[in-house]
Enzyme design. Structure first.
Site: not given
Length: 247
Positions: A132, A145
């Site tokens: 990501s 995250y």
């Protein structure tokens, strides 16, 4: 080719599985939801082979994957992952942190550890990790995250280092804002209105865009390794640093 795609029951994983099957490959699709796997098998046919388990459960992962011929897998797509919550670190739920670590880190390394020796033994294979932009650029509330995706990035880099002299490739795909999936619905724990607001009036990336990148990487000849690929919608950027005044 034989492809193993984790998290194939929705979002990126489902589209990646569909596209590989559509181009004549065999896909082992994994996920927790047996009903969705069965529906995909009914739709896609004999080239889609469901493997039901939760990547957060290491024992279940090993038990499920050792039942298939791992030496036959040509491409591993480590797609399973999730974000939970968007609170600042001091107000975050510690259970959410542990779940993200279990899925995004432990799940990914468990699957990779099972597949990698087979790829090395046959001197052939491709590992595509779904990271990501959160692993490269911090944002408010990303805390664990973002850290988990930074792990994926550095793990991918270190696999490349360890695989020097072996014809096994490793790529880290790093998507930015991507809509049309369950990602934000999961992050906001079923608050669909809050999830929808993330994508309002934004020409966001789609699961098809990410699958296109995966398909391209997998189609390249063995001597070409794409180390990483960061994708953002044109509407998104990492420019601009926020300043808090008067504190």
């Amino acid at each position: 080719m034989n492809i193993l795609v984790t998290g194939a029951t929705s979002g990126f994983g489902e589209q990646i599985a569909r596209d590989f099957v559509a181009t004549g490959h065999t896909v082992y699709g994994t996920g927790r939801r047996a009903d969705r796997l069965a529906a995909l098998q009914d739709e896609l046919g004999e080239r889609f082979l469901p493997v039901c388990f939760d990547v957060a459960d290491s024992e279940a992962t090993v038990a499920a994957l050792t039942k298939i011929d791992l030496s036959a897998i040509d491409v591993l797509v480590n797609n399973a992952g999730l974000a939970l919550g968007l609170e600042p670190a001091h107000r975050a739920d510690s259970t959410d942190w542990q779940t993200m670590i279990d899925v995004n880190i432990k799940g990914l390394v468990t699957v990779t550890h099972l597949l990698l020796p087979h790829m090395v033994a046959k001197n052939s294979g491709t590992i595509i990790n779904i990271g990501s932009t959160a692993g490269n650029h911090p944002y408010f509330g990303a805390n664990v995250y973002g850290a988990s995706k930074a792990f994926v990035k550095q793990f991918s880099n270190n696999l490349r280092a360890d695989l020097l002299g072996v014809r096994v490739r490793v790529t880290n795909i790093e998507p930015g804002l991507c809509g049309g999936t369950e990602f934000s619905n999961v992050r906001f724990k079923g608050d669909d209105d809050k999830a929808a607001a993330v994508y309002e009036q934004v020409a966001y990336l789609t699961a098809q865009d990410i699958s296109n990148a995966v398909q391209w990487v997998a189609s390249l000849p063995w001597h070409v390794n794409i180390n990483s690929m960061e994708l953002m919608p044109t509407a998104q950027t990492y420019a601009g640093l926020t300043v808090a005044r008067g504190i």
